[in-house]
Write an enzyme that holds these catalytic residues in place. Structure first.
Site, short mmCIF file in Angstrom:
data_model
loop_
_atom_site.label_atom_id
_atom_site.label_comp_id
_atom_site.label_asym_id
_atom_site.label_seq_id
_atom_site.Cartn_x
_atom_site.Cartn_y
_atom_site.Cartn_z
N ASP A 61 0.84 -1.18 0.00
CA ASP A 61 0.00 0.00 0.00
C ASP A 61 0.89 1.25 0.00
O ASP A 61 1.87 1.32 0.76
CB ASP A 61 -0.90 0.01 1.24
CG ASP A 61 -1.91 1.16 1.20
OD1 ASP A 61 -2.86 1.07 0.41
OD2 ASP A 61 -1.68 2.13 1.93
N ILE A 62 0.59 2.20 -0.87
CA ILE A 62 1.37 3.44 -0.92
C ILE A 62 0.95 4.31 0.26
O ILE A 62 -0.23 4.64 0.43
CB ILE A 62 1.13 4.19 -2.24
CG1 ILE A 62 1.54 3.31 -3.44
CG2 ILE A 62 1.93 5.50 -2.27
CD1 ILE A 62 1.28 3.93 -4.79
N ASN A 87 -2.53 12.96 -3.37
CA ASN A 87 -3.50 13.47 -4.34
C ASN A 87 -3.98 14.87 -3.94
O ASN A 87 -4.13 15.75 -4.79
CB ASN A 87 -4.69 12.53 -4.43
CG ASN A 87 -4.41 11.36 -5.36
OD1 ASN A 87 -3.59 11.47 -6.26
ND2 ASN A 87 -5.09 10.25 -5.14
N HIS A 128 -4.86 14.89 -8.80
CA HIS A 128 -5.07 13.53 -9.26
C HIS A 128 -4.21 13.14 -10.47
O HIS A 128 -3.76 11.99 -10.55
CB HIS A 128 -6.56 13.30 -9.56
CG HIS A 128 -7.39 13.20 -8.30
ND1 HIS A 128 -7.43 12.07 -7.52
CD2 HIS A 128 -8.17 14.13 -7.67
CE1 HIS A 128 -8.21 12.28 -6.46
NE2 HIS A 128 -8.68 13.53 -6.53
N ASP A 145 -1.94 9.85 -10.49
CA ASP A 145 -1.90 8.78 -11.49
C ASP A 145 -0.47 8.52 -11.95
O ASP A 145 -0.04 7.37 -12.10
CB ASP A 145 -2.77 9.15 -12.69
CG ASP A 145 -4.25 9.14 -12.33
OD1 ASP A 145 -4.60 8.60 -11.26
OD2 ASP A 145 -5.05 9.69 -13.12
N ARG A 200 11.54 -10.55 -11.15
CA ARG A 200 12.16 -10.89 -12.44
C ARG A 200 11.70 -12.23 -13.01
O ARG A 200 11.85 -12.47 -14.20
CB ARG A 200 13.69 -10.92 -12.30
CG ARG A 200 14.28 -9.60 -11.85
CD ARG A 200 15.81 -9.66 -11.81
NE ARG A 200 16.41 -8.38 -11.45
CZ ARG A 200 16.68 -8.01 -10.22
NH1 ARG A 200 16.41 -8.84 -9.23
NH2 ARG A 200 17.22 -6.84 -9.96
N GLU A 240 -4.64 2.42 -4.43
CA GLU A 240 -3.18 2.51 -4.33
C GLU A 240 -2.58 1.21 -3.80
O GLU A 240 -1.41 1.18 -3.39
CB GLU A 240 -2.77 3.67 -3.43
CG GLU A 240 -3.16 3.53 -1.96
CD GLU A 240 -4.56 4.07 -1.66
OE1 GLU A 240 -4.82 4.36 -0.50
OE2 GLU A 240 -5.37 4.20 -2.61
#
Length: 499
Positions: free
Chosen positions: A373-374, A381, A386, A390, A405, A417
């Protein structure tokens, strides 16, 4: 008719590949055989030249041994020195490589020179071989580095012995000088091409003689060259290929370390020169095969042209079908990928997690899930707008995806997010390594977030991992990862938790 075209293509392909493969095999086998023959020939030359060099040094040592015994038995008075001069003059014809014999007293003064009168005040106490014998009581012969003779001004190599006085004290040195020009006479009779070279050097890389002779090479040391630094470390004979540090010519080298003396004999042939005959043969073979392939291709083209006249409509239909397949692939991609970040979407994540859980249960392997989670994304935002949010999601998604990888791993946008990462065949330690890499990469990227207490964009990561026998279903694994994520956020964010 389409099948007919395929059969013609297949026939042409088989013929072409067969001819090309056979020719390539023949050319490469011929090249390998030629290189093997060159290496064998060069190794035989090193054996002959090593024996030749050892013979000269041994012969010189025997002459010195006889002279030293006479000096130590009879002394070094004028009469004894004259008898030595006569003895040397009789032996000199037996050894054409020998330029002369010189006797020095304990202070380096010349007592005898077999090839010219002694110059007034001649003294060689500064010569390396004299200093060696003066300071070293060893009775063994000493092979000196190339020097310019003070009596003849030619480049020579010295083979020398010390002689002692009645009480074992140092009394002087007897030295045989071997003219490099005479020494190289045999080397010059060997055909090694315009770019070839023959060398004789110490095992420590100091050059003694080189053919063709170049005065600027005298005194050079090749201890850093590949032969000494790489090949002679664990073997005494062998072959190698590299570019010479002297003139930049790529050569094929054969080298042999003497078993009895600290000498290395090297024979080098110019690679381009040595492979000239092979290149001509290879070019001729390629020209013949190219002609056959062109003829075969022309006949095949005539057949295909006639067939294609009857399948034009079928070809157009095939193009239309391909366009339809491409469109379906694009639709499938849109159905499984998030349009904003380009990551897999929620649907793809659910299907993949379900498949991997079943596989882990079936094969009893580990499966790890990261929920990410960011941190403070709503504040981001509110602060930047916004569109910037994005762009931040896109940048973070790309950065996290770069940390994963393996083809079997999946990075998906779970919602808003939140990002999820499925890691098959991964235990908790491996999942923690991936998660820590994501935190480190974000720290390095340092995306500005002035509304965050960290001053940059950070993420919180929850880790859930279970082996196949412990997996009760994908929802349980997802709940554990969510719980670990919330724990990471409660502990202060910008961290990983769980495992």
């Amino acid at each position: 008719m389409k099948r007919d075209i395929h059969l013609v293509f297949l026939l042409l392909l088989i013929i072409g590949l067969s001819l090309a493969s056979l020719t390539l095999w023949k050319v490469m086998a011929s090249r390998k055989q030629m290189l093997d023959d060159i290496n064998t020939h060069s190794l035989n030359l090193t054996q002959a030249l090593s024996t030749y060099s050892e013979g000269i040094v041994r012969q010189s040592s025997m002459i010195l041994l006889g002279l030293v015994e006479r000096l130590e038995t009879e002394g070094s008075g004028p009469a004894q020195i004259e008898r030595l001069r006569q003895l040397v003059s009789r032996q000199q014809s037996l050894m054409p490589q020998m330029s002369g014999v010189t006797v020095y007293d304990k202070d380096g003064r010349w007592l005898m020179s077999s090839n010219r009168p002694i110059p007034a005040g001649a003294n060689s106490s500064d010569r390396a071989y004299f200093i060696h014998h003066r300071d070293d009581p060893s009775r063994e012969p000493f092979i000196g580095l190339p020097i310019r003779s003070r009596s003849t001004q030619e480049w020579v190599i010295t083979v020398s012995r010390r002689f002692d006085g009645p009480h074992g004290e140092f009394a002087g040195v007897v030295a045989v000088t071997l003219g490099i020009e005479n020494f190289l006479r045999l080397f010059g009779q060997l055909d090694i091409g315009r770019e070839g070279a023959i060398g004789l050097s110490y095992t420590d890389g100091a050059l003694l003689v080189r053919y063709p002779f170049r005065e600027q090479d005298m005194g050079r040391n090749f201890s850093k060259s590949p032969i000494y630094a790489k090949y002679l470390v664990d073997r005494s004979v062998g072959t190698a290929s590299f570019t010479s540090s002297l003139d930049g010519v790529e050569r094929l080298y054969a080298f042999r370390k003497s078993d009895k003396l600290p000498l290395v004999t090297t024979v080098a042939l110019g690679r381009n020169e040595a492979l000239a005959a092979w290149r001509f043969e290879a070019l001729l073979s390629l020209l013949v095969v190219s002609g056959l392939l062109m003829l075969t291709g022309f006949v095949g083209w005539m057949l295909i042209r006639d067939i294609r006249r009857r399948v034009a409509v079928e070809s157009e239909l095939r193009v239309a079908q391909q366009q339809l397949l491409d469109s379906n692939q694009k639709l499938a991609h849109l159905a499984l990928n998030d349009p904003l970040t380009g990551l897999a979407n929620r649907r793809c994540f659910n299907e993949t997690l379900d498949v991997e859980v079943r596989r882990a249960q079936r094969e009893k392997t580990s499966l790890a899930l990261l929920m990410i989670d960011i941190d403070h994304f709503k504040l981001f935002n509110d602060t930047y707008g916004h569109p910037a949010g994005d762009a931040c999601l896109q940048e973070v998604g790309a950065l996290l995806a770069a940390c994963v990888r393996r083809p079997t791993d999946l990075v998906a946008r779970y919602g808003g997010e939140e990002i999820a990462v499925v890691l098959p065949l991964t235990d908790s330690a491996g999942a923690a390594v991936v998660a820590q890499m994501m935190l480190d990469r974000l720290k390095e990227k340092a995306i500005d977030h002035r509304a965050s207490p960290f001053g940059r964009v950070t993420v919180s990561i929850g880790i859930a991992c279970a082996a196949g026998a412990e997996l009760d279903g994908w929802q349980v694994l997802l709940d554990h990862a969510d719980g670990a994520l919330y724990a990471a956020k409660r502990l202060g964010r910008n961290r990983l938790h769980g495992g």
